[in-house]
Write a protein that holds these residues in place. Structure first.
Motif, PDB file in Angstrom:
ATOM      1  N   THR A  43      43.158  35.242  34.924  1.00 15.96           N
ATOM      2  CA  THR A  43      42.181  35.414  36.103  1.00 15.96           C
ATOM      3  C   THR A  43      42.154  34.096  36.353  1.00 15.96           C
ATOM      4  N   ASN A  44      41.139  34.143  37.589  1.00 19.37           N
ATOM      5  CA  ASN A  44      40.932  32.824  38.421  1.00 19.37           C
ATOM      6  C   ASN A  44      39.804  32.054  37.946  1.00 19.37           C
ATOM      7  N   HIS A  45      39.226  32.282  36.699  1.00 22.27           N
ATOM      8  CA  HIS A  45      38.157  31.856  36.045  1.00 22.27           C
ATOM      9  C   HIS A  45      38.400  31.782  34.456  1.00 22.27           C
ATOM     10  N   ASN A  70      36.477  41.381  35.856  1.00 19.96           N
ATOM     11  CA  ASN A  70      35.945  41.431  37.288  1.00 19.96           C
ATOM     12  C   ASN A  70      34.372  41.270  37.379  1.00 19.96           C
ATOM     13  N   LEU A  73      33.265  37.817  37.452  1.00 17.99           N
ATOM     14  CA  LEU A  73      33.659  37.036  38.562  1.00 17.99           C
ATOM     15  C   LEU A  73      32.894  37.087  39.763  1.00 17.99           C
ATOM     16  N   ASP A  77      31.871  33.473  40.645  1.00 18.94           N
ATOM     17  CA  ASP A  77      32.584  33.325  42.084  1.00 18.94           C
ATOM     18  C   ASP A  77      32.381  34.336  43.052  1.00 18.94           C
ATOM     19  N   ASN A  81      34.156  37.931  45.553  1.00 22.17           N
ATOM     20  CA  ASN A  81      33.942  39.305  45.111  1.00 22.17           C
ATOM     21  C   ASN A  81      32.774  39.581  44.478  1.00 22.17           C
ATOM     22  N   ILE A 375      39.586  38.030  44.687  1.00 20.86           N
ATOM     23  CA  ILE A 375      39.849  37.534  43.215  1.00 20.86           C
ATOM     24  C   ILE A 375      40.842  38.398  42.871  1.00 20.86           C
ATOM     25  N   LYS A 554      44.225  27.116  41.552  1.00 18.07           N
ATOM     26  CA  LYS A 554      42.818  27.783  41.225  1.00 18.07           C
ATOM     27  C   LYS A 554      42.301  27.173  39.697  1.00 18.07           C
TER      28      LYS A 554
END
Length: 561
Positions: A43-45, A70, A73, A77, A81, A375, A554
């Motif tokens: 994932t981006n985190h 999700n 996020l 973030d 999203n 995301i 990222k």
């Protein structure tokens, strides 16, 4: 080559450099893939990845873990999203040995006609942001549909980590803080008190390292955890959305929310050099990826060498050709004829390929007569299930409309419509707009191979095609394929139905001057710029081992167990 070998000897292999031999003299920084047998998440985190792994270790499916990640996020973030947005997914079911596609994008308000929209625009309103840009949020219905079909744990267990973080606070990461700072001057000029109340502290966004709490979101997620889709699409949350929009001049109704339904769809594919590349059909832009690689298949890309003028030129031209068709034919299939079989046929691709001059940049027309902020995450579990999931608000913070006390911002996906009469993507009530967000999947000989995606609006199809080329034509590994320098071609906005033309070609740092000079001689308008090249995550399965990748652009992380 000696310098690279010395680097590896002195500093180990935590940040490897790509082999110069394989890439014919080109090199760039990368790192190792993550390998594990029982499960993988990218994932981006980092905290979202950890939540996904925790869910897998509790016995949850890959789909359970993706939903949990999700949800988090949307808290950590929130510009990218959240539950006020839409969702798309491709799932490999180990039990069924097949792919399933989910389109959880919402529709425009039933009560807002095309004529009324025209009047609103004539009175100075806009549908790029604000209440007219809002379509029914499909994310929560997407979670429910995925969980009903593939979930194992209780739904409440998936939302619990985010509820806890929302109450205790989550530190703002570097990339999120950078985006907040970039968007802050614009947001300050808007008249959105409920937005600023939720996201601002002392008249500004939180900075890197600041703790961000969102107790309103915790309360909303608790309601969803307890009541399922009813907790969002009816009752307090639905009334809060509708009442807020009525005050602001919006048209979304309780009936629009109550009647929302996601769609299970069949993913579509083309074969590229022995690999089946899968995308979702319109109303998204996924099939443009398939059109691009169909065109590229007729060229010997591998012999052009990564980063060469020939590589960049042929990719850019194939993209421009495909995007002309996107601007003309992609939209909600219930509101127009999309010649999908023709657009994806090898014969049509061969015709379009002939338009490309190997020595000169061109401008193209559609091939047939007429008839942002995101995301991406992917998770795999020990049973062999894999999910490729993408979720978005469209522009940063979507519409900028935050219903009081609910803890989330509503998307502005209605900005994907056009007001051109007769266009397949013309605004209409009860219609899904053109979408930029696209998950992807690769299979080989009928078996799952790679689940991947690349966020970033118009960059997404271009990024997908480049990842595929990097893996298949240039022989990069999963991590290298995402870290390699990228190309972004920008025309005059294909998503709005306008012509691409020659446009500008943006090159990330890492391409050499010789290639850039040759491209300019061919007529390409070259630009160098940061921040528009997307964000990539991927999982590969090979010999019963998962490989994970999460790129350095990222804050993200791949992890397994």
């Amino acid at each position: 080559m000696k310098k690279i070998l010395l680097f590896v000897l002195l500093f180990g292999q935590s940040h490897l450099l790509i082999s110069q031999d394989r890439l014919s003299g080109k090199s760039f920084a990368s790192r190792s893939e993550v390998l594990a047998q029982n499960g993988m998440a990218a994932t981006n985190h980092p905290l979202a990845t950890q939540i996904a792994i925790d869910i897998l270790k509790k016995g949850g499916s890959a789909i359970d873990a993706a939903i949990a990640a999700n949800a988090f996020l949307g808290l950590a973030d929130p510009a990218m999203n959240g539950i006020g947005g839409d969702l798309f997914a491709i799932v490999w079911s180990a039990k069924d040995q097949k792919l399933f596609g989910l389109n959880a994008s919402g529709k425009s308000a039933q009560s807002l006609s095309y004529t009324q929209m025209q009047k609103e625009l004539e009175n100075g309103k806009t549908y790029s942001r604000g209440p007219l840009s809002i379509t029914t949020p499909g994310c929560v219905d997407g979670w429910v549909a995925l969980h009903s079909k593939f979930g194992k744990l209780e739904f409440s267990e998936l939302l619990s980590p985010t509820i806890n973080y929302a109450r205790a606070g989550v530190p703002i990461t570097s990339e999120v803080a950078d985006f907040f700072l970039m968007d802050e001057p614009f947001v300050k000029e808007t008249n959105n008190p409920s937005f600023k109340k939720l996201y601002f502290t002392d008249d500004h966004f939180p900075r890197k390292g600041d703790l961000f709490m969102n107790k309103d979101l915790a309360n909303t997620l608790e309601l969803i955890a307890k009541e399922g889709r009813k907790g969002f699409y009816t009752g307090r949350v639905a009334n809060g959305i509708v009442n807020h929009l009525k005050e602001k001049g919006g048209y979304l109704s309780l009936e629009d929310l109550k009647d929302n339904q996601p769609q299970w769809v069949d993913p579509v594919s083309v074969n590229y050099r022995g690999y089946d590349i899968w995308e979702l059909p319109p109303n998204g832009q996924g099939i443009s990826v398939l059109q691009i690689i169909n065109i590229l298949e007729g060229f010997d890309i591998a012999k052009m060498n990564f980063g060469s003028a020939a590589h960049i030129h042929h990719f850019t031209e194939a993209k421009k050709v495909a995007y002309e068709d996107m601007a003309k034919f992609y939209g909600d299939p219930k509101f127009g004829n999309i010649p999908l079989d023709k657009l994806l046929s090898k014969e049509y691709s061969a015709e379009r390929r002939k338009l490309i001059n190997p020595k000169k940049s061109g401008s193209y027309d559609p091939g047939l007569a007429a008839g942002d902020h995101t995301i991406y995450l992917t998770v795999a579990d020990k049973e062999g299930n894999m999910i490729s999931l993408i979720q978005s608000l469209s522009a940063g913070f979507g519409s900028l409309e935050v219903p009081e006390g609910l803890g989330f911002v509503l998307q502005n996906r209605g900005s994907g419509f056009v007001m051109e009469a007769g266009h397949i993507n013309q605004y209409a009530p009860g219609k899904r707009p053109f979408h930029t967000i696209i998950p992807a999947f690769i299979t080989k000989d009928g078996a799952p191979y790679i689940s991947f995606g690349l966020m970033g609006g118009d960059m997404q199809p271009q990024g997908h095609a480049q990842i595929i080329m990097n893996l298949i034509d240039f022989g990069m590994n999963l991590q290298e394929a995402g870290d390699a320098p990228r190309i972004f071609h920008s025309g005059t906005s294909a998503r709005r139905g306008r012509r691409e033309g020659v446009g500008d070609t943006y090159l990330e740092s890492g391409f050499d001057y010789e290639s850039i000079s040759s491209l300019m001689d061919m007529g390409h308008r070259i630009r160098m710029m940061k921040g528009i090249f997307g964000g990539y995550q991927a999982i590969m399965i090979k010999d019963k081992v998962y490989y994970g990748a999460s790129e350095s652009r990222k804050d993200g992380q791949a992890a397994g167990y």
